[in-house]
Design a protein around this motif. Sequence first.
Motif, PDB file in Angstrom:
ATOM      1  N   LEU A 157      -0.035   3.609 -10.667  1.00 52.62           N
ATOM      2  CA  LEU A 157      -1.250   2.792 -10.648  1.00 52.62           C
ATOM      3  C   LEU A 157      -1.429   2.123  -9.285  1.00 52.62           C
ATOM      4  CD1 LEU A 157      -1.093   1.146 -14.183  1.00 52.62           C
ATOM      5  CD2 LEU A 157      -2.955   2.588 -13.335  1.00 52.62           C
ATOM      6  N   THR A 158      -0.329   1.659  -8.715  1.00 52.25           N
ATOM      7  CA  THR A 158      -0.376   1.034  -7.391  1.00 52.25           C
ATOM      8  C   THR A 158      -0.826   2.047  -6.347  1.00 52.25           C
ATOM      9  OG1 THR A 158       1.426  -0.473  -7.975  1.00 52.25           O
ATOM     10  CG2 THR A 158       0.999  -0.147  -5.633  1.00 52.25           C
ATOM     11  N   GLN A 159      -0.231   3.231  -6.369  1.00 43.12           N
ATOM     12  CA  GLN A 159      -0.595   4.276  -5.417  1.00 43.12           C
ATOM     13  C   GLN A 159      -2.059   4.676  -5.589  1.00 43.12           C
ATOM     14  OE1 GLN A 159       2.372   7.197  -6.426  1.00 43.12           O
ATOM     15  NE2 GLN A 159       3.910   6.328  -5.053  1.00 43.12           N
ATOM     16  N   ALA A 160      -2.503   4.760  -6.844  1.00 39.32           N
ATOM     17  CA  ALA A 160      -3.887   5.137  -7.124  1.00 39.32           C
ATOM     18  C   ALA A 160      -4.863   4.079  -6.619  1.00 39.32           C
ATOM     19  CB  ALA A 160      -4.071   5.349  -8.623  1.00 39.32           C
ATOM     20  N   ALA A 161      -4.489   2.813  -6.770  1.00 40.85           N
ATOM     21  CA  ALA A 161      -5.355   1.719  -6.329  1.00 40.85           C
ATOM     22  C   ALA A 161      -5.540   1.709  -4.815  1.00 40.85           C
ATOM     23  CB  ALA A 161      -4.784   0.380  -6.797  1.00 40.85           C
ATOM     24  N   LEU A 162      -4.558   2.229  -4.100  1.00 44.16           N
ATOM     25  CA  LEU A 162      -4.609   2.247  -2.635  1.00 44.16           C
ATOM     26  C   LEU A 162      -5.130   3.572  -2.082  1.00 44.16           C
ATOM     27  CD1 LEU A 162      -1.177   0.522  -1.890  1.00 44.16           C
ATOM     28  CD2 LEU A 162      -3.443  -0.526  -1.924  1.00 44.16           C
ATOM     29  N   TYR A 163      -5.406   4.518  -2.948  1.00 45.07           N
ATOM     30  CA  TYR A 163      -5.755   5.879  -2.526  1.00 45.07           C
ATOM     31  C   TYR A 163      -6.970   5.917  -1.596  1.00 45.07           C
ATOM     32  CZ  TYR A 163      -7.272  10.756  -2.862  1.00 45.07           C
ATOM     33  OH  TYR A 163      -7.683  12.029  -2.573  1.00 45.07           O
ATOM     34  N   ASN A 164      -8.018   5.187  -1.932  1.00 49.59           N
ATOM     35  CA  ASN A 164      -9.255   5.251  -1.154  1.00 49.59           C
ATOM     36  C   ASN A 164      -9.214   4.478   0.157  1.00 49.59           C
ATOM     37  OD1 ASN A 164     -10.952   6.999  -2.587  1.00 49.59           O
ATOM     38  ND2 ASN A 164     -11.422   5.425  -4.086  1.00 49.59           N
ATOM     39  N   GLU A 165      -8.692   3.270   0.115  1.00 57.03           N
ATOM     40  CA  GLU A 165      -8.789   2.398   1.288  1.00 57.03           C
ATOM     41  C   GLU A 165      -7.455   2.003   1.894  1.00 57.03           C
ATOM     42  OE1 GLU A 165     -11.376  -0.893   0.612  1.00 57.03           O
ATOM     43  OE2 GLU A 165     -12.972   0.348  -0.242  1.00 57.03           O
ATOM     44  N   GLY A 166      -6.361   2.323   1.235  1.00 58.13           N
ATOM     45  CA  GLY A 166      -5.050   1.977   1.775  1.00 58.13           C
ATOM     46  C   GLY A 166      -4.757   0.490   1.689  1.00 58.13           C
ATOM     47  N   GLY A 167      -3.762   0.046   2.470  1.00 57.42           N
ATOM     48  CA  GLY A 167      -3.380  -1.368   2.454  1.00 57.42           C
ATOM     49  C   GLY A 167      -2.146  -1.613   1.620  1.00 57.42           C
ATOM     50  N   ARG A 168      -2.087  -2.770   1.038  1.00 59.49           N
ATOM     51  CA  ARG A 168      -0.967  -3.139   0.169  1.00 59.49           C
ATOM     52  C   ARG A 168      -1.499  -3.927  -1.019  1.00 59.49           C
ATOM     53  NH1 ARG A 168       4.138  -2.720   2.186  1.00 59.49           N
ATOM     54  NH2 ARG A 168       4.946  -4.431   0.944  1.00 59.49           N
ATOM     55  N   ILE A 169      -0.799  -3.830  -2.140  1.00 52.72           N
ATOM     56  CA  ILE A 169      -1.142  -4.643  -3.307  1.00 52.72           C
ATOM     57  C   ILE A 169      -0.483  -5.999  -3.146  1.00 52.72           C
ATOM     58  CG2 ILE A 169      -0.925  -4.900  -5.809  1.00 52.72           C
ATOM     59  CD1 ILE A 169      -2.775  -2.631  -5.047  1.00 52.72           C
ATOM     60  N   GLU A 170      -1.276  -7.039  -3.212  1.00 54.43           N
ATOM     61  CA  GLU A 170      -0.734  -8.393  -3.133  1.00 54.43           C
ATOM     62  C   GLU A 170      -0.834  -9.033  -4.511  1.00 54.43           C
ATOM     63  OE1 GLU A 170      -2.721 -10.589  -0.102  1.00 54.43           O
ATOM     64  OE2 GLU A 170      -2.339  -9.090   1.456  1.00 54.43           O
ATOM     65  N   THR A 171       0.290  -9.462  -5.014  1.00 56.88           N
ATOM     66  CA  THR A 171       0.271 -10.106  -6.324  1.00 56.88           C
ATOM     67  C   THR A 171       1.255 -11.263  -6.321  1.00 56.88           C
ATOM     68  OG1 THR A 171       0.314  -9.662  -8.716  1.00 56.88           O
ATOM     69  CG2 THR A 171       2.082  -8.673  -7.390  1.00 56.88           C
ATOM     70  N   GLU A 172       1.118 -12.162  -7.274  1.00 56.79           N
ATOM     71  CA  GLU A 172       2.038 -13.286  -7.376  1.00 56.79           C
ATOM     72  C   GLU A 172       2.190 -13.657  -8.843  1.00 56.79           C
ATOM     73  OE1 GLU A 172       0.160 -16.390  -5.085  1.00 56.79           O
ATOM     74  OE2 GLU A 172      -1.063 -17.005  -6.793  1.00 56.79           O
ATOM     75  N   PHE A 173       3.362 -14.149  -9.174  1.00 56.75           N
ATOM     76  CA  PHE A 173       3.628 -14.516 -10.562  1.00 56.75           C
ATOM     77  C   PHE A 173       4.797 -15.488 -10.580  1.00 56.75           C
ATOM     78  CE2 PHE A 173       5.355 -10.295  -9.555  1.00 56.75           C
ATOM     79  CZ  PHE A 173       6.713 -10.535  -9.623  1.00 56.75           C
TER      80      PHE A 173
END
Length: 239
Positions: A157-173
């Motif tokens: 899911l992370t790789q798919a979310a970055l597929y179009n525009e790249g970057g990094r997933i930023e999350t916090e918990f």
Amino acid sequence: METVNSEQINEINEYGKEIIELLQLETSPVAVALVPKGAEIPEGIPRIKGKMKHCEMVDHTRKTKEEFYAVLEDQACKGGAAAMGLGHMPPKLASGEFYYDKLKHFKTLEASKKTLERVPMLEAESTQATLYAPLESVTFVPDVIVIICSPKQMMLLTQAALYNEGGRIETEFAGKQSICSDAVAKPYLTGKMGITVGCTGSRTYTGIQESELTVGIPVKMLKDLVEGLRAIVGKAPAH
């Protein structure tokens, strides 16, 4: 939540089916919508029978495929309800006392309060109801899609979310207010994915496994996410 459009709903349903197939999910992605104060609850959707915590409602929906709505009185966890704007945060929770004094999760009351103050929350009483449904058969346009899955599926899911525009997933918990705040309120407020490890409540009162993680995905990301999954995992079989 958006106005119902049958063509849009059908597209969302198809995306739900594809996500299940591409990720080989054993349970459904859960469509969640927050009905603002003063807006109408869609006709034909039944109200939940009895009280449950929000995290239980999500877990229930992903397994039973039921669609329903809940109001504040139906939410057994008032902290979770408050995170989504249904009511006010209980004083002992907001002050940090609950996590410090009862659960012993913090060394000081100040540390507990500091953590609770950073929990993403909608404005109190800004939401009148929450809607839940399996994504592949939802009849309303969701605000957020909650997926409970394995770490490998989360990686995809992370790789798919970055597929179009790249970057990094930023999350916090913080291991607090997980399925309500991290997976619904945060994506709703920020428009970004909210990956979370769960919390004591969600791992105690639901069937979420020790090996499962949770992500909340804003509906606006759904199309690009599925496009990314098709490319990375392989196109889903025709329905």
